[in-house]
Scaffold this motif. Structure first.
Motif, PDB file in Angstrom:
ATOM      1  N   PHE A  91      -5.140   7.624   9.005  1.00 57.58           N
ATOM      2  CA  PHE A  91      -4.097   6.726   8.500  1.00 57.58           C
ATOM      3  C   PHE A  91      -3.249   7.440   7.453  1.00 57.58           C
ATOM      4  O   PHE A  91      -2.010   7.368   7.485  1.00 57.58           O
ATOM      5  N   ARG A 137      -6.192  -5.270   5.815  1.00 54.26           N
ATOM      6  CA  ARG A 137      -6.980  -4.050   5.967  1.00 54.26           C
ATOM      7  C   ARG A 137      -6.373  -3.168   7.067  1.00 54.26           C
ATOM      8  O   ARG A 137      -6.294  -1.948   6.923  1.00 54.26           O
ATOM      9  N   GLN A 186       0.826  -1.209   0.000  1.00 52.08           N
ATOM     10  CA  GLN A 186       0.000   0.000   0.000  1.00 52.08           C
ATOM     11  C   GLN A 186       0.863   1.264   0.000  1.00 52.08           C
ATOM     12  O   GLN A 186       0.471   2.283  -0.580  1.00 52.08           O
ATOM     13  N   MET A 220      -9.135   4.251   2.948  1.00 54.55           N
ATOM     14  CA  MET A 220      -8.526   4.425   4.259  1.00 54.55           C
ATOM     15  C   MET A 220      -8.845   5.815   4.816  1.00 54.55           C
ATOM     16  O   MET A 220      -8.855   6.805   4.084  1.00 54.55           O
ATOM     17  N   TRP A 225      -6.939  -0.837   1.539  1.00 55.09           N
ATOM     18  CA  TRP A 225      -8.343  -0.430   1.373  1.00 55.09           C
ATOM     19  C   TRP A 225      -8.365   0.793   0.497  1.00 55.09           C
ATOM     20  O   TRP A 225      -7.520   1.691   0.641  1.00 55.09           O
ATOM     21  N   GLY A 276      -3.572  -1.083   5.802  1.00 52.99           N
ATOM     22  CA  GLY A 276      -3.836  -0.025   4.832  1.00 52.99           C
ATOM     23  C   GLY A 276      -4.322  -0.476   3.482  1.00 52.99           C
ATOM     24  O   GLY A 276      -4.472   0.347   2.567  1.00 52.99           O
ATOM     25  N   ASN A 316      -5.213   5.477  -4.894  1.00 50.85           N
ATOM     26  CA  ASN A 316      -5.840   4.659  -3.854  1.00 50.85           C
ATOM     27  C   ASN A 316      -6.612   3.479  -4.452  1.00 50.85           C
ATOM     28  O   ASN A 316      -7.463   2.890  -3.773  1.00 50.85           O
TER      29      ASN A 316
END
Length: 784
Positions: A432, A420, A177, A428, A425, A423, A186
């Protein structure tokens, strides 16, 4: 290591046998089916090194399900499916270089998931150039160069999507991530989007955290355990031991499921004498055979009865102190449920009123209640609302934040929850991303990225041009198979980081790369010494995992090494990250995790404690609820039963006992009485009679949806089975073709695979197949 070309036998419907389903699970057959494949395929020494280290504190975490490990572990802390998963990964059979010249993409497209997986471990990078029909071996350096050139040539980072399977470690997930966000997008879809996304949304909105509010030890302290929409005997068999321990301590257990599952009827624990020579332990005291989509109505009905009992005896039923101090919304819920129509509930659930009364009575007499669920709930259209109703029911009597009570979603993949947390996702939260910015000095993208379904639609529409997967098999796992495969073929490049072949390797973009990686069972030796990784289980326990066997071939890279080298090739010095250090010593990654991820402070120290550590959980630990109002929220949800037009059935997809997710280990479903085949559809005998069909007949299974797009399974055999009336079932991933890409759970965007409206059209079996294929449960040929 020399590759032994496996002889792969693919049974067809001529070999299919159907026998009576079993009413118990495990026992001696469980041991036999665990160890026989391991000993045959791995040998005695390799079997011993793997099985005796599986789920042990100084061993490796099972690459199968995310079931938690007890503090006091047995020497054989694994189940049949865990043994199959390890055997599948740790096989010494490898794919040699000449395989790629012998097999074109078109040839491989004709092979089954089973055949592809049985070819052995991937050991060298391979590349399919645009316009060619074969993969060819390529060096690691050239592979990273090809991919970096492609990614850096995109007009926008958002033209790429980076998928993740739940088997990636915490360290790999965090590095992945970080690379993706440093690249500038993202777009981080993952397998959670297709399984427990509904859970995360429902629990996040009501409790402030989307994770289980229990620990492993809570099962043995519960008075009542309600198991909804899951089949532990196949999908997480070690749960049966925890349920047996709960029964030994006096707990009652209720199974809510359209199908009677063997493991929830009786469990023969192979590590107990009575499991070997006795009848074992009866598990479910009540089987609530719910109609598909009826769970929300059932939960509302039980909550209504709890509120009615309180009205009859004020101050004696609800946990008023808990509700007043920690909860909000009781009055609105009470008003809403007062309007619930009982006849609507009975029609939605397919139950008799006395069955609901019995469940309500069990709940009312229990002081400590656990409700546990899996994808039988999360893949419904009203999944988020249904899970909110679980929370409502638990909150009414204070069954959150006390021993032996709580909400227990069961994750099906070994580190899907950890990914998850690290990070992985597409959405987020700002906290975060802010921590990531402070730690690494770059501004991460803030716009939400694409989830799994949106990635497929992005590929279809040309908005996403590069698809990369860290593990997994998205084209087989996602809904609407034909649409998903067509979308993936529209990509400019597809990239798979994998241990073995699957369907996603042969449904490719114009260019394609396969990057082979080490498995969790293997020793990960880097320049600073042997490395371990860490994983998070379904109750938020984080523990280390050490590989115990030599890698299957020289030159394999770990997931962390692949990510680190790719990041160097793509990003160069764009961000100040010590990618070389990440690859050489995973402690450096964990140091960064401790600064970025809440609850992971002093990660390197805590992960080295015996058994690892528990992540903090406000609802569980202190009855604190990090919702916007600082309280747990009872919610009002409108009931919407699944409509079944005349002449149709409601179908669910499910796993067989010989598979894990899309990985097919064999063609048997021992507990359901299916041998040598998967092309079957389970239907209640009364529904067969009503539809003018018979057991053993062949049918085409048509999806019935308003978009009128043809979706059909051709020539599946009917199996008369004691499922709920009006319901049917077929195996995943074959039946995914029936689920429209737009058939999604409200709020979570999860594919709705548990409420597929289908029509069964009779077809003639081939003359040479009919005598063998069409046999009833007694083995006698059916009349023509």
């Amino acid at each position: 290591m020399t590759r032994e070309h496996p002889s792969v036998s693919e049974p067809d419907d001529t070999d299919l046998e159907v026998t009576k389903p079993k009413d118990w699970a495990a026992g001696v057959p469980g041991v036999y089916h665990s160890m026989k494949p391991a000993l045959e395929k791995l040998g005695v020494i390799r079997t011993g090194k793997t099985m005796l280290a599986l789920n042990q504190k100084d061993g490796f975490d099972c690459p199968s399900c995310a079931w938690p490990d007890p503090n006091h572990r047995k020497a054989f802390e694994f189940c049949e499916n865990g043994a199959k998963a390890v055997t599948w990964e740790a096989t010494p059979v490898i794919i040699e270089s000449d395989f790629w010249a012998q097999h074109s993409i078109d040839d491989l497209l004709e092979k089954s998931e089973y055949w592809l997986g049985m070819q052995g471990r991937l050991t060298e990078p391979v590349y399919k150039p645009a316009g060619e029909n074969h993969y060819r071996p390529i060096s690691w350096a050239d592979a990273f160069s090809v991919l970096a050139t492609k990614l850096n040539g995109l007009k926008s980072p958002d033209e790429a999507a980076f998928y993740t399977s739940g088997r990636a470690s915490n360290e790999a997930a965090f590095a992945y991530q970080l690379f993706v966000r440093a690249f500038g997008t993202n777009n981080l879809p993952d397998c959670s989007n297709m399984c427990h996304e509904s859970t995360g949304w429902a629990m996040g909105q009501t409790l402030g955290i989307g994770k289980a509010t229990i620990s492993y030890d809570d099962f043995a302290q519960a008075d009542l355990i309600i198991i909804m929409g899951q089949n532990p005997g196949t999908n997480h068999p070690r749960m049966l031991t925890a349920l047996e321990e709960a029964k030994d301590s006096g707990a009652e257990i209720v199974a809510v499921n359209p199908l009677p599952e063997a493991g929830l009827q009786r469990y023969k624990n192979p590590q107990r004498v009575k499991g070997i020579i006795g009848r074992g332990t009866p598990i479910a005291d009540q089987h609530v055979q719910i109609r598909l989509g009826g769970d929300m109505a059932l939960l509302q009905a039980v909550s209504k009865k709890v509120l009615a009992a309180e009205a009859q005896n004020p101050g004696t039923v609800l946990d008023h102190e808990f509700l007043a101090k920690y909860c909000f919304g009781l009055e609105d819920l009470n008003r809403h449920l007062n309007l619930l129509d009982e006849q609507t509930v009975l029609e939605a659930t397919g139950l008799e009123e006395h069955e609901i009364d019995e469940l309500a009575a069990r709940y009312l007499k229990a002081d400590r209640v656990i409700v546990t669920w899996a994808m039988g709930l999360t893949q419904q259209k009203k999944a988020v609302a249904t899970i909110k109703e679980i929370i409502n029911l638990l909150l009414l009597r204070g069954n959150i934040g006390k021993p032996g009570a709580g909400a227990s979603p069961i994750r099906g993949h070994s580190n899907v929850q950890g990914d998850r947390t690290m990070g992985i996702w597409e959405q987020m939260p700002p906290a975060f991303l802010n921590a990531l910015e402070r730690e690494f000095g770059f501004e991460p993208p803030r716009e939400h990225g694409a989830d799994a379904v949106e990635t497929i639609t992005g590929l279809r529409d040309g908005d996403i041009k590069v698809f990369m997967a860290l593990g997994g098999n998205l084209v087989a796992a996602i809904s609407d198979t034909n649409a998903a495969e067509a979308a993936m073929r529209g990509a400019e490049m597809t990239v798979q980081v994998s241990t073995k072949l699957n369907r996603s390797h042969v449904v490719t973009g114009a260019e394609a790369l396969i990057l082979p990686t080490m498995g969790r069972t293997e020793i990960d030796m880097q320049t600073s010494g042997p490395q371990f990784v860490s994983v998070e289980d379904t109750v938020s326990a984080v523990h280390p995992s050490w590989g115990k066997i030599d890698p299957v071939a020289p030159g394999l890279l770990s997931e962390v090494a692949i990510i680190s080298r790719l990041a160097r090739a793509v990003l160069d010095d764009k961000v100040k990250v010590d990618w070389d250090g990440f690859e050489q010593n995973y402690d450096l990654i964990r140091d960064h995790i401790s600064h970025v991820v809440d609850g992971c402070e002093n990660y390197n120290q805590k992960i080295r404690q015996e058994g690892g550590f528990m992540l903090p959980n406000g609802p569980r630990d202190s009855r604190t609820f990090p919702t916007p109002i600082g309280k747990a929220i009872l919610t009002v949800n409108d009931l919407e039963p699944v409509d079944r037009p005349p002449g149709t059935l409601i179908l669910q997809t499910l796993r067989s006992h010989d598979q894990f997710n899309t990985t097919i280990y064999g063609h048997n479903d021992r507990y359901r009485g299916i041998k040598n085949g998967r092309h079957v559809v389970f239907v209640n005998p009364d529904d067969l009679a009503e539809l003018g069909l018979i057991d053993g007949q062949f049918v085409d299974v048509h999806g019935v949806f308003s978009d009128k797009i043809p979706r059909v399974l051709r020539k599946f055999r009917l199996v008369s089975y004691p499922t709920a009336r009006g319901c049917a079932a077929a195996y995943y991933p074959e039946a995914n073709v029936l689920v429209p890409l737009s058939h999604l759970a409200e709020g979570s965007n999860t594919p709705v695979s548990k409420a597929v409206i289908v029509r069964l059209d009779p077809v003639e079996a081939d003359a040479d197949k009919a005598p063998n294929a069409a046999r009833n449960r007694s083995g006698a040929a059916l009349p023509s």
